[in-house]
Design a protein around this motif. Structure first.
Motif, PDB file in Angstrom:
ATOM      1  N   GLU A  91       0.821  -1.200   0.000  1.00  0.00           N
ATOM      2  CA  GLU A  91       0.000   0.000   0.000  1.00  0.00           C
ATOM      3  C   GLU A  91       0.862   1.260   0.000  1.00  0.00           C
ATOM      4  OE1 GLU A  91      -3.254   0.217  -0.201  1.00  0.00           O
ATOM      5  OE2 GLU A  91      -3.494  -1.966  -0.318  1.00  0.00           O
ATOM      6  N   ALA A  92       0.377   2.293  -0.679  1.00  0.00           N
ATOM      7  CA  ALA A  92       1.097   3.563  -0.720  1.00  0.00           C
ATOM      8  C   ALA A  92       1.227   4.159   0.678  1.00  0.00           C
ATOM      9  CB  ALA A  92       0.385   4.544  -1.657  1.00  0.00           C
ATOM     10  N   GLN A  93       0.194   3.941   1.513  1.00  0.00           N
ATOM     11  CA  GLN A  93       0.244   4.481   2.872  1.00  0.00           C
ATOM     12  C   GLN A  93       1.384   3.875   3.677  1.00  0.00           C
ATOM     13  OE1 GLN A  93      -2.360   3.368   1.306  1.00  0.00           O
ATOM     14  NE2 GLN A  93      -4.059   4.822   1.441  1.00  0.00           N
ATOM     15  N   ALA A  94       1.737   2.616   3.404  1.00  0.00           N
ATOM     16  CA  ALA A  94       2.853   1.980   4.103  1.00  0.00           C
ATOM     17  C   ALA A  94       4.169   2.656   3.724  1.00  0.00           C
ATOM     18  CB  ALA A  94       2.902   0.491   3.769  1.00  0.00           C
ATOM     19  N   ALA A  95       4.294   3.019   2.456  1.00  0.00           N
ATOM     20  CA  ALA A  95       5.492   3.732   2.013  1.00  0.00           C
ATOM     21  C   ALA A  95       5.581   5.098   2.675  1.00  0.00           C
ATOM     22  CB  ALA A  95       5.486   3.877   0.493  1.00  0.00           C
ATOM     23  N   VAL A  96       4.442   5.776   2.830  1.00  0.00           N
ATOM     24  CA  VAL A  96       4.429   7.079   3.502  1.00  0.00           C
ATOM     25  C   VAL A  96       4.849   6.921   4.961  1.00  0.00           C
ATOM     26  CG1 VAL A  96       2.945   8.951   4.301  1.00  0.00           C
ATOM     27  CG2 VAL A  96       2.715   8.098   1.968  1.00  0.00           C
ATOM     28  N   ALA A  97       4.342   5.878   5.620  1.00  0.00           N
ATOM     29  CA  ALA A  97       4.710   5.636   7.025  1.00  0.00           C
ATOM     30  C   ALA A  97       6.214   5.386   7.148  1.00  0.00           C
ATOM     31  CB  ALA A  97       3.926   4.455   7.571  1.00  0.00           C
ATOM     32  N   PHE A  98       6.779   4.671   6.171  1.00  0.00           N
ATOM     33  CA  PHE A  98       8.226   4.410   6.180  1.00  0.00           C
ATOM     34  C   PHE A  98       9.009   5.713   6.045  1.00  0.00           C
ATOM     35  CE2 PHE A  98      12.135   3.761   3.761  1.00  0.00           C
ATOM     36  CZ  PHE A  98      12.791   2.825   4.545  1.00  0.00           C
ATOM     37  N   ILE A  99       8.568   6.587   5.147  1.00  0.00           N
ATOM     38  CA  ILE A  99       9.245   7.872   4.944  1.00  0.00           C
ATOM     39  C   ILE A  99       9.134   8.723   6.204  1.00  0.00           C
ATOM     40  CG2 ILE A  99       9.232  10.011   3.608  1.00  0.00           C
ATOM     41  CD1 ILE A  99       8.162   8.347   1.248  1.00  0.00           C
ATOM     42  N   ARG A 100       7.955   8.729   6.821  1.00  0.00           N
ATOM     43  CA  ARG A 100       7.758   9.507   8.046  1.00  0.00           C
ATOM     44  C   ARG A 100       8.719   9.046   9.152  1.00  0.00           C
ATOM     45  NH1 ARG A 100       5.793  14.102   6.993  1.00  0.00           N
ATOM     46  NH2 ARG A 100       3.571  14.284   6.536  1.00  0.00           N
ATOM     47  N   LYS A 101       8.914   7.742   9.266  1.00  0.00           N
ATOM     48  CA  LYS A 101       9.766   7.209  10.330  1.00  0.00           C
ATOM     49  C   LYS A 101      11.236   7.482  10.056  1.00  0.00           C
ATOM     50  CE  LYS A 101      11.072   2.897  12.621  1.00  0.00           C
ATOM     51  NZ  LYS A 101      10.906   1.419  12.645  1.00  0.00           N
ATOM     52  N   GLY A 102      11.647   7.368   8.782  1.00  0.00           N
ATOM     53  CA  GLY A 102      13.052   7.518   8.448  1.00  0.00           C
ATOM     54  C   GLY A 102      13.831   6.246   8.752  1.00  0.00           C
ATOM     55  N   VAL A 103      15.125   6.295   8.494  1.00  0.00           N
ATOM     56  CA  VAL A 103      15.992   5.132   8.730  1.00  0.00           C
ATOM     57  C   VAL A 103      17.213   5.587   9.522  1.00  0.00           C
ATOM     58  CG1 VAL A 103      17.315   3.264   7.686  1.00  0.00           C
ATOM     59  CG2 VAL A 103      15.239   4.088   6.557  1.00  0.00           C
ATOM     60  N   ALA A 104      17.329   5.105  10.746  1.00  0.00           N
ATOM     61  CA  ALA A 104      18.476   5.457  11.585  1.00  0.00           C
ATOM     62  C   ALA A 104      19.694   4.637  11.177  1.00  0.00           C
ATOM     63  CB  ALA A 104      18.147   5.218  13.047  1.00  0.00           C
ATOM     64  N   LEU A 105      20.855   5.084  11.601  1.00  0.00           N
ATOM     65  CA  LEU A 105      22.088   4.390  11.246  1.00  0.00           C
ATOM     66  C   LEU A 105      22.115   2.977  11.816  1.00  0.00           C
ATOM     67  CD1 LEU A 105      24.747   5.000   9.716  1.00  0.00           C
ATOM     68  CD2 LEU A 105      25.775   5.527  11.927  1.00  0.00           C
ATOM     69  N   ASP A 106      21.553   2.789  13.024  1.00  0.00           N
ATOM     70  CA  ASP A 106      21.570   1.481  13.668  1.00  0.00           C
ATOM     71  C   ASP A 106      20.305   0.671  13.416  1.00  0.00           C
ATOM     72  OD1 ASP A 106      19.875   3.079  15.078  1.00  0.00           O
ATOM     73  OD2 ASP A 106      20.699   2.611  17.066  1.00  0.00           O
ATOM     74  N   ASP A 107      19.484   1.119  12.483  1.00  0.00           N
ATOM     75  CA  ASP A 107      18.258   0.397  12.144  1.00  0.00           C
ATOM     76  C   ASP A 107      18.618  -0.917  11.465  1.00  0.00           C
ATOM     77  OD1 ASP A 107      15.832  -0.533  10.955  1.00  0.00           O
ATOM     78  OD2 ASP A 107      15.024   1.498  11.054  1.00  0.00           O
ATOM     79  N   PRO A 108      18.063  -2.059  11.934  1.00  0.00           N
ATOM     80  CA  PRO A 108      18.368  -3.351  11.303  1.00  0.00           C
ATOM     81  C   PRO A 108      18.027  -3.372   9.813  1.00  0.00           C
ATOM     82  CG  PRO A 108      17.259  -3.673  13.406  1.00  0.00           C
ATOM     83  CD  PRO A 108      17.186  -2.210  13.106  1.00  0.00           C
ATOM     84  N   ALA A 109      17.057  -2.528   9.416  1.00  0.00           N
ATOM     85  CA  ALA A 109      16.657  -2.494   8.011  1.00  0.00           C
ATOM     86  C   ALA A 109      17.587  -1.635   7.163  1.00  0.00           C
ATOM     87  CB  ALA A 109      15.219  -1.963   7.903  1.00  0.00           C
TER      88      ALA A 109
END
Length: 311
Positions: A258-276
Protein backbone atom coordinates in the motif's frame (compact mmCIF):
# COMPACT_ATOMS: atom_id res chain seq x y z
CA UNK A 1 47.89 69.37 -4.94
CA UNK A 2 45.22 66.87 -3.93
CA UNK A 3 45.15 63.71 -5.98
CA UNK A 4 41.88 62.39 -7.30
CA UNK A 5 40.49 59.59 -5.14
CA UNK A 6 40.06 56.43 -7.23
CA UNK A 7 37.14 54.02 -7.00
CA UNK A 8 39.52 51.38 -5.61
CA UNK A 9 40.58 53.64 -2.77
CA UNK A 10 36.94 54.20 -1.92
CA UNK A 11 36.29 50.46 -2.06
CA UNK A 12 39.29 49.73 0.16
CA UNK A 13 37.85 51.91 2.90
CA UNK A 14 34.29 50.70 2.33
CA UNK A 15 35.06 47.00 1.90
CA UNK A 16 33.72 46.17 5.36
CA UNK A 17 30.25 47.17 4.16
CA UNK A 18 30.59 44.45 1.50
CA UNK A 19 31.56 42.05 4.29
CA UNK A 20 28.48 43.12 6.23
CA UNK A 21 26.30 42.43 3.17
CA UNK A 22 27.86 38.99 2.71
CA UNK A 23 27.33 38.08 6.37
CA UNK A 24 23.68 39.10 6.33
CA UNK A 25 22.96 37.29 3.06
CA UNK A 26 24.64 34.15 4.42
CA UNK A 27 22.71 34.30 7.70
CA UNK A 28 19.36 34.98 6.03
CA UNK A 29 20.04 32.32 3.40
CA UNK A 30 20.80 29.63 5.97
CA UNK A 31 17.63 30.48 7.90
CA UNK A 32 15.67 30.34 4.65
CA UNK A 33 17.02 26.85 3.88
CA UNK A 34 16.20 25.51 7.36
CA UNK A 35 13.08 27.41 8.38
CA UNK A 36 11.35 27.86 5.01
CA UNK A 37 12.67 25.14 2.72
CA UNK A 38 12.77 22.68 5.63
CA UNK A 39 16.36 21.46 5.13
CA UNK A 40 17.63 20.12 8.46
CA UNK A 41 21.16 21.38 9.31
CA UNK A 42 23.81 18.78 10.03
CA UNK A 43 26.50 19.14 12.72
CA UNK A 44 28.97 20.88 10.39
CA UNK A 45 26.21 23.24 9.23
CA UNK A 46 25.74 24.30 12.84
CA UNK A 47 29.47 24.92 13.25
CA UNK A 48 29.36 27.23 10.22
CA UNK A 49 26.31 29.01 11.63
CA UNK A 50 28.09 29.52 14.94
CA UNK A 51 30.95 31.21 13.09
CA UNK A 52 28.82 33.23 10.64
CA UNK A 53 25.88 34.53 12.66
CA UNK A 54 27.93 36.63 15.14
CA UNK A 55 29.64 38.39 12.22
CA UNK A 56 26.33 39.94 11.16
CA UNK A 57 26.21 41.76 14.50
CA UNK A 58 29.94 42.32 15.06
CA UNK A 59 30.39 43.95 11.65
CA UNK A 60 27.36 46.19 12.14
CA UNK A 61 28.42 47.36 15.61
CA UNK A 62 32.04 47.79 14.56
CA UNK A 63 31.09 49.91 11.57
CA UNK A 64 28.81 52.08 13.69
CA UNK A 65 31.62 52.61 16.19
CA UNK A 66 34.19 53.13 13.39
CA UNK A 67 36.35 50.56 15.17
CA UNK A 68 39.71 50.36 13.37
CA UNK A 69 40.31 46.96 14.98
CA UNK A 70 37.19 45.49 13.37
CA UNK A 71 39.00 43.46 10.65
CA UNK A 72 41.20 41.85 13.30
CA UNK A 73 38.11 40.88 15.31
CA UNK A 74 36.37 39.39 12.28
CA UNK A 75 39.23 37.47 10.64
CA UNK A 76 39.47 34.62 13.21
CA UNK A 77 35.78 33.81 12.63
CA UNK A 78 35.94 34.04 8.84
CA UNK A 79 39.20 32.10 8.48
CA UNK A 80 37.98 29.29 10.73
CA UNK A 81 34.66 29.32 8.86
CA UNK A 82 36.53 28.93 5.57
CA UNK A 83 38.24 25.87 6.98
CA UNK A 84 35.03 24.24 8.19
CA UNK A 85 33.19 25.00 4.93
CA UNK A 86 36.05 23.63 2.83
CA UNK A 87 36.14 20.43 4.88
CA UNK A 88 32.35 20.07 4.66
CA UNK A 89 32.37 20.60 0.89
CA UNK A 90 35.18 18.08 0.35
CA UNK A 91 33.28 15.64 2.57
CA UNK A 92 30.30 15.99 0.23
CA UNK A 93 32.07 15.96 -3.10
CA UNK A 94 35.15 13.78 -2.64
CA UNK A 95 36.31 10.62 -0.89
CA UNK A 96 39.26 12.32 0.82
CA UNK A 97 37.55 12.01 4.20
CA UNK A 98 35.57 8.84 3.61
CA UNK A 99 36.70 7.48 6.98
CA UNK A 100 35.57 10.58 8.89
CA UNK A 101 33.15 9.86 11.71
CA UNK A 102 31.52 13.30 11.72
CA UNK A 103 27.71 13.38 11.68
CA UNK A 104 27.14 9.71 12.41
CA UNK A 105 24.06 10.78 14.37
CA UNK A 106 21.32 12.88 12.78
CA UNK A 107 21.41 14.25 9.26
CA UNK A 108 24.59 13.03 7.49
CA UNK A 109 27.04 15.79 6.63
CA UNK A 110 27.22 14.31 3.14
CA UNK A 111 23.56 15.19 2.53
CA UNK A 112 23.33 17.64 -0.37
CA UNK A 113 20.03 19.45 0.04
CA UNK A 114 20.91 21.46 -3.06
CA UNK A 115 23.32 20.67 -5.88
CA UNK A 116 22.95 23.57 -8.31
CA UNK A 117 24.90 23.25 -11.55
CA UNK A 118 26.39 20.04 -10.19
CA UNK A 119 28.74 21.73 -7.72
CA UNK A 120 26.96 24.47 -5.72
CA UNK A 121 25.94 23.03 -2.36
CA UNK A 122 25.11 24.79 0.92
CA UNK A 123 28.67 24.52 2.34
CA UNK A 124 29.95 25.87 -0.99
CA UNK A 125 27.74 28.93 -0.54
CA UNK A 126 29.02 29.32 3.03
CA UNK A 127 32.59 29.05 1.78
CA UNK A 128 31.96 31.82 -0.74
CA UNK A 129 30.53 34.08 1.99
CA UNK A 130 33.42 33.41 4.40
CA UNK A 131 35.92 34.04 1.60
CA UNK A 132 34.31 37.36 0.67
CA UNK A 133 34.37 38.47 4.32
CA UNK A 134 38.01 37.42 4.73
CA UNK A 135 39.06 39.22 1.54
CA UNK A 136 37.23 42.39 2.56
CA UNK A 137 38.87 42.38 5.99
CA UNK A 138 42.32 41.95 4.46
CA UNK A 139 41.62 44.80 2.04
CA UNK A 140 40.47 47.00 4.93
CA UNK A 141 43.61 46.15 6.93
CA UNK A 142 45.82 47.04 3.99
CA UNK A 143 43.96 50.33 3.41
CA UNK A 144 44.51 51.63 6.93
CA UNK A 145 42.55 54.57 8.28
CA UNK A 146 40.52 56.44 5.62
CA UNK A 147 40.99 60.11 4.82
CA UNK A 148 38.31 62.42 6.17
CA UNK A 149 36.96 62.89 2.64
CA UNK A 150 36.31 59.18 2.27
CA UNK A 151 34.83 58.63 5.71
CA UNK A 152 31.11 57.89 5.70
CA UNK A 153 29.48 60.78 7.53
CA UNK A 154 26.48 58.70 8.56
CA UNK A 155 27.60 55.05 8.88
CA UNK A 156 24.26 54.07 10.40
CA UNK A 157 22.55 54.55 7.01
CA UNK A 158 24.31 51.69 5.17
CA UNK A 159 24.57 49.65 8.37
CA UNK A 160 20.78 49.75 8.74
CA UNK A 161 19.95 49.70 5.03
CA UNK A 162 21.92 46.52 4.26
CA UNK A 163 20.23 44.25 6.86
CA UNK A 164 16.79 45.70 6.09
CA UNK A 165 17.23 45.13 2.35
CA UNK A 166 18.45 41.56 2.88
CA UNK A 167 15.64 40.71 5.30
CA UNK A 168 12.99 42.13 2.98
CA UNK A 169 14.39 40.17 0.04
CA UNK A 170 14.29 36.89 1.94
CA UNK A 171 10.84 37.59 3.38
CA UNK A 172 9.68 38.00 -0.22
CA UNK A 173 11.32 34.68 -1.16
CA UNK A 174 9.67 33.03 1.84
CA UNK A 175 6.27 34.31 0.76
CA UNK A 176 6.82 33.03 -2.78
CA UNK A 177 7.84 29.65 -1.35
CA UNK A 178 4.80 29.59 0.93
CA UNK A 179 2.56 30.35 -2.03
CA UNK A 180 4.11 27.41 -3.88
CA UNK A 181 3.38 25.13 -0.93
CA UNK A 182 -0.22 26.34 -0.81
CA UNK A 183 -0.62 25.52 -4.49
CA UNK A 184 0.90 22.10 -3.88
CA UNK A 185 -1.49 21.51 -1.00
CA UNK A 186 -4.40 22.38 -3.28
CA UNK A 187 -4.15 18.88 -4.68
CA UNK A 188 -6.79 17.01 -6.68
CA UNK A 189 -9.57 15.40 -4.71
CA UNK A 190 -7.98 11.98 -5.26
CA UNK A 191 -5.05 12.95 -3.04
CA UNK A 192 -7.31 13.54 -0.04
CA UNK A 193 -8.70 10.03 -0.40
CA UNK A 194 -5.96 7.40 -0.13
CA UNK A 195 -8.33 4.71 -1.38
CA UNK A 196 -8.55 6.54 -4.69
CA UNK A 197 -4.87 5.84 -5.45
CA UNK A 198 -4.65 2.97 -7.93
CA UNK A 199 -1.59 0.73 -8.00
CA UNK A 200 0.59 1.83 -10.88
CA UNK A 201 2.72 -1.33 -10.94
CA UNK A 202 2.51 -3.14 -14.34
CA UNK A 203 -0.15 -5.82 -14.50
CA UNK A 204 1.02 -7.41 -17.74
CA UNK A 205 4.40 -8.60 -18.97
CA UNK A 206 4.29 -7.24 -22.53
CA UNK A 207 5.10 -3.63 -21.64
CA UNK A 208 4.55 -0.73 -19.26
CA UNK A 209 1.11 0.36 -18.21
CA UNK A 210 0.26 4.03 -18.62
CA UNK A 211 -1.29 5.61 -15.49
CA UNK A 212 -4.93 6.47 -15.76
CA UNK A 213 -5.68 9.94 -17.09
CA UNK A 214 -7.36 10.88 -13.81
CA UNK A 215 -4.05 10.30 -11.99
CA UNK A 216 -1.90 12.53 -14.19
CA UNK A 217 -2.44 15.55 -11.91
CA UNK A 218 -1.38 13.51 -8.87
CA UNK A 219 1.78 12.27 -10.60
CA UNK A 220 2.60 15.77 -11.86
CA UNK A 221 2.26 17.21 -8.38
CA UNK A 222 4.39 14.40 -6.98
CA UNK A 223 7.10 15.07 -9.56
CA UNK A 224 7.38 18.71 -8.50
CA UNK A 225 7.48 17.79 -4.83
CA UNK A 226 10.04 15.05 -5.46
CA UNK A 227 12.40 17.41 -7.29
CA UNK A 228 12.06 19.93 -4.46
CA UNK A 229 12.37 17.57 -1.50
CA UNK A 230 14.04 14.31 -2.59
CA UNK A 231 16.16 14.82 -5.70
CA UNK A 232 19.17 16.17 -3.77
CA UNK A 233 19.72 12.75 -2.17
CA UNK A 234 18.13 10.34 -4.65
CA UNK A 235 18.92 12.05 -7.95
CA UNK A 236 16.83 13.97 -10.45
CA UNK A 237 15.88 10.68 -12.14
CA UNK A 238 15.20 8.93 -8.78
CA UNK A 239 17.87 6.36 -9.62
CA UNK A 240 20.01 7.23 -6.63
CA UNK A 241 23.19 9.19 -5.90
CA UNK A 242 26.42 7.34 -5.10
CA UNK A 243 27.26 7.42 -1.37
CA UNK A 244 24.15 9.50 -0.68
CA UNK A 245 20.74 8.01 -1.47
CA UNK A 246 19.66 4.71 -3.05
CA UNK A 247 17.53 4.33 -6.15
CA UNK A 248 13.79 4.66 -5.56
CA UNK A 249 12.44 3.52 -8.94
CA UNK A 250 13.24 -0.10 -8.05
CA UNK A 251 12.75 0.12 -4.28
CA UNK A 252 10.52 -2.61 -2.86
CA UNK A 253 9.56 -0.31 0.01
CA UNK A 254 8.20 2.27 -2.44
CA UNK A 255 6.79 0.03 -5.14
CA UNK A 256 5.25 -2.86 -3.23
CA UNK A 257 2.24 -2.90 -0.95
CA UNK A 258 0.00 0.00 0.00
CA UNK A 259 1.10 3.56 -0.72
CA UNK A 260 0.24 4.48 2.87
CA UNK A 261 2.85 1.98 4.10
CA UNK A 262 5.49 3.73 2.01
CA UNK A 263 4.43 7.08 3.50
CA UNK A 264 4.71 5.64 7.02
CA UNK A 265 8.23 4.41 6.18
CA UNK A 266 9.24 7.87 4.94
CA UNK A 267 7.76 9.51 8.05
CA UNK A 268 9.77 7.21 10.33
CA UNK A 269 13.05 7.52 8.45
CA UNK A 270 15.99 5.13 8.73
CA UNK A 271 18.48 5.46 11.59
CA UNK A 272 22.09 4.39 11.25
CA UNK A 273 21.57 1.48 13.67
CA UNK A 274 18.26 0.40 12.14
CA UNK A 275 18.37 -3.35 11.30
CA UNK A 276 16.66 -2.49 8.01
CA UNK A 277 19.48 -0.10 7.06
CA UNK A 278 21.37 -1.83 4.25
CA UNK A 279 23.09 1.27 2.85
CA UNK A 280 24.96 2.60 5.89
CA UNK A 281 23.28 5.97 5.29
CA UNK A 282 20.82 7.85 7.47
CA UNK A 283 17.47 8.94 6.11
CA UNK A 284 16.06 11.62 8.44
CA UNK A 285 12.38 11.34 9.41
CA UNK A 286 10.12 12.62 6.63
CA UNK A 287 13.22 12.77 4.44
CA UNK A 288 14.25 15.91 6.29
CA UNK A 289 11.05 17.67 5.22
CA UNK A 290 8.61 17.53 8.14
CA UNK A 291 6.64 20.35 6.50
CA UNK A 292 5.30 17.98 3.83
CA UNK A 293 1.81 16.65 4.50
CA UNK A 294 0.79 12.99 4.17
CA UNK A 295 -1.08 13.90 1.00
CA UNK A 296 2.07 15.40 -0.50
CA UNK A 297 4.13 12.34 0.44
CA UNK A 298 1.45 10.15 -1.16
CA UNK A 299 1.80 12.18 -4.34
CA UNK A 300 5.57 11.63 -4.29
CA UNK A 301 5.09 7.88 -3.84
CA UNK A 302 2.65 7.76 -6.76
CA UNK A 303 5.11 9.71 -8.92
CA UNK A 304 7.86 7.19 -8.11
CA UNK A 305 5.53 4.32 -8.90
CA UNK A 306 4.66 5.94 -12.20
CA UNK A 307 8.37 6.34 -12.98
CA UNK A 308 8.85 2.64 -12.37
CA UNK A 309 6.07 1.99 -14.88
CA UNK A 310 6.93 4.61 -17.51
CA UNK A 311 10.72 5.13 -17.74
Amino acid sequence: MDEKITWWERFEHGSLYVALLAAWIAMAGSLYFSEVAGYIPCKLCWYQRILMYPLAGVLAVGLLRRDRHLPVLVLPFSLLGQGVSTYHYLLQKTTLFSEAATCEIGVPCTTMWINWFGFVTIPFLALVAFTIITACCLIALNAGLPDEEMTTATPWVPVVAIPVAVVLAFVLLARVNAQGHEEALAAPAAIAAPAAFPTLIPTRADGPVEPARADIAVVTQGEGLYREACAACHGQDARGVANLGPSLVDSAVILEGEAQAAVAFIRKGVALDDPANTTGLVMPPSGGRPDLSDQQLLAIVEYLRARAVVP
